[in-house]
Design an enzyme around this catalytic site. Structure first.
Site, PDB file in Angstrom:
ATOM      1  N   ASP A 131       5.483   4.392 -11.277  1.00  0.00           N
ATOM      2  CA  ASP A 131       6.943   4.220 -11.288  1.00  0.00           C
ATOM      3  C   ASP A 131       7.351   2.833 -10.795  1.00  0.00           C
ATOM      4  O   ASP A 131       8.514   2.618 -10.427  1.00  0.00           O
ATOM      5  CB  ASP A 131       7.609   5.273 -10.389  1.00  0.00           C
ATOM      6  CG  ASP A 131       7.813   6.594 -11.119  1.00  0.00           C
ATOM      7  OD1 ASP A 131       7.493   6.663 -12.318  1.00  0.00           O
ATOM      8  OD2 ASP A 131       8.281   7.558 -10.493  1.00  0.00           O
ATOM      9  N   ASP A 284       6.363  18.573  -1.471  1.00  0.00           N
ATOM     10  CA  ASP A 284       5.078  19.242  -1.254  1.00  0.00           C
ATOM     11  C   ASP A 284       5.244  20.517  -0.432  1.00  0.00           C
ATOM     12  O   ASP A 284       4.699  21.573  -0.765  1.00  0.00           O
ATOM     13  CB  ASP A 284       4.094  18.282  -0.570  1.00  0.00           C
ATOM     14  CG  ASP A 284       4.735  17.486   0.559  1.00  0.00           C
ATOM     15  OD1 ASP A 284       5.860  17.843   0.984  1.00  0.00           O
ATOM     16  OD2 ASP A 284       4.128  16.517   1.021  1.00  0.00           O
TER      17      ASP A 284
END
Length: 527
Positions: A131, A284
């Protein structure tokens, strides 16, 4: 004449701002300040007891696990599974994702290490999710991927035109690729992680043997722990997280928070839990909690470690701690009702997730450290009407500290520095936890933790580097300086009017706040 002198003295006292402030303080201290402070003391002591009980519980579990040899991952018969895989050549296809964003210093380390994993080449896909906004860096990363493709490694270089969802968005998009549908397992490594060659052989067999397992998590090994004092202190905190918290969660409830990297997920379980979501900065942990509520189990492998890098600049560490403290608190707010109403898990597991995992470890631990040890206890020196029970104010924190620090024996001589530094960092963590609970500004702030890689190991040129321009906004921390001034005031007051030696701690803690406040901590990197 005598009356005239007394009247003049009273008039001077009235006109003196300092005396007026002292008189005002004396008038409100006993009737107003003391009751409020007394309530704060009782609340903080209650939270401290909660934290102490939680630490004792985990210590008992760890002692039992180690003494009885009951670590969950040792019960599996990995050798038989490995032999079966090699004999029948039925290796499952695995996808390894490496999300990165402007990782100039470390991208070669992770791509090289993952490309060197021992696994059949036709059953391994390495997916680099870049990214980066730096076009030159993108070209460099792509060239590195091509280098490994030419060596026979199946590397897929994927980019996006936006950063929607940050890391969670990149991982989600990566799993949508057609070739990802062929894979049974997905492994995530952040850009600074360097797994050993046998990593897959030491994780995948657990998932093959137990179809109820969703996640196998390895611990972290810090390559730059000795770089500076700040990295040594970080190592002490994180060692406790892996050695105790993760091991206890794995051994008792088959649940713990996914660390975001160095873990293997069963793709079926990941999709069953709803996939990656970007509603918080701890995607996460969000995935782990949802998967646990769906009945999936987790396994922590304590003897398997993956090399990675600790943030060695204070700016990077501060941003990381904000994300790690704000995100869990915000996720707790979002998922509390869902956890309570979930019918697929036991009441014990709900209690463990809500009380132990979220409330005590992610919120209470930060608040006790800062508000009790840095605000309330020092305030009792200024308000002698409030009696502070010494066993609860001194011995209880000491016991909690020893239980935390015992996991890193090699750094036990740094215990005092660790206490002072953790108290300073609790200011940021407490603030971040409040922001997360209230969903205030910066709740979704995502700043990628800066990694230095081999930058600090580069040979220095003979020419003196240009002095970087001093940026006061980056170096000076106003909140730390203000808290340091408050503690210094309490210390001086204790020296002048107190009847104990509490000023020793206050002076040391004030010094720690001042040192961090002027930015004299961590590694300094030229701009």
């Amino acid at each position: 004449m005598r009356d005239l002198v007394l009247n003049l003295r009273e008039l001077n006292d009235t006109n003196d701002p300092t005396m007026s402030l002292i008189n005002t303080w004396e008038s409100i201290r006993a009737p107003i300040i003391a009751p409020v402070l007394r309530v704060a003391v009782y609340i903080c002591i209650s939270m401290s007891v909660m934290l102490f009980v939680e630490r004792i519980y985990m210590a008992v579990v760890i002692v039992c696990v180690k003494c009885l040899g009951k670590k969950r991952y040792t019960k599996y018969k990995l050798d038989a599974i490995k032999q079966d895989l090699e004999r029948n050549k039925n290796h499952p296809k695995v996808l390894v994702q490496i999300p990165m964003f402007n990782e100039k210093e470390v991208y070669k380390l992770s791509i090289g290490a993952v490309s060197g994993l021992s696994w059949p080449s036709d059953k391994l896909i390495v997916q680099v999710l870049d990214d980066s906004t730096n076009e030159t860096l993108r070209v460099m990363v792509e060239l590195e991927c091509r280098k490994w493709i030419e060596k026979g490694v199946n590397v897929k270089y994927e980019t996006r035109n936006n950063r929607n969802g940050y890391k969670a968005g990149a991982l989600r998009e990566g799993l949508k690729k057609r070739y990802a549908d062929e894979c049974e397992y997905v492994i995530i490594f952040d850009a600074d992680f360097q797994p050993d060659e046998d990593y897959l052989w030491r994780t995948i067999p657990y998932l093959i043997e137990n179809p109820e397992l969703a996640l196998v998590q390895a611990r972290w090994k810090f390559v730059n722990a000795d770089e500076c004092l700040m990295t040594r202190l970080q190592e002490m905190s994180l060692d406790y997280h892996f050695t105790v918290e993760q091991e206890v969660g794995s051994s008792t409830c088959s649940f713990f928070g996914f660390n975001g990297t160095a873990g293997v997920w069963r793709i079926k379980a990941l999709k069953d839990a709803g996939g990656w979501k970007d509603r918080t900065t701890v995607e996460d942990m969000d995935l782990a909690v949802r998967a646990s509520l769906r009945g999936w189990k987790f396994l922590f492998v304590g003897d398997l470690s993956v090399k990675n890098e600790l943030p060695s600049t204070f700016k990077a560490y501060r941003y990381q701690q904000h994300r790690w403290s704000c995100g869990p608190a915000n996720l707790f707010r979002k998922m509390l009702k869902e956890i309570i109403l979930c019918e697929r898990v036991s009441i014990w597991k709900k209690w463990h997730v809500i009380y132990a995992f979220f409330f005590v470890r992610k919120i209470i631990a930060h608040w006790v450290t800062f508000f009790f040890y840095c605000i309330v206890i020092p305030a009792t020196i200024l308000v002698p009407e409030v009696n502070l029970p010494k066993p609860l104010a001194i011995y209880l924190p000491a016991a909690i500290t020893i239980l935390n620090a015992i996991s890193t024996i090699r750094s036990i001589h740094l215990l005092v520095f660790w206490i002072l530094f953790e108290n300073v960092m609790s200011l940021h963590r407490s603030k971040a936890a409040i922001i997360g609970l209230l969903e205030a500004n910066r709740v979704n702030e995502w700043v990628v933790t800066e990694k230095l890689g081999n930058t600090m190991k580069q040979p220095k040129n003979n020419k003196a580097p240009k002095r970087s321009r001093f940026r006061i906004g980056e170096r000076v921390q106003i909140l730390e300086i203000l808290v340091g001034m408050y503690l210094l005031h309490c210390a001086i007051y204790n020296i002048l009017f107190g009847h104990n030696h509490f000023f020793v701690y206050l002076l040391l803690q004030a010094g720690a706040f001042f040192i961090v406040g002027v930015g004299y901590v961590g590694t300094f990197v030229p701009n």
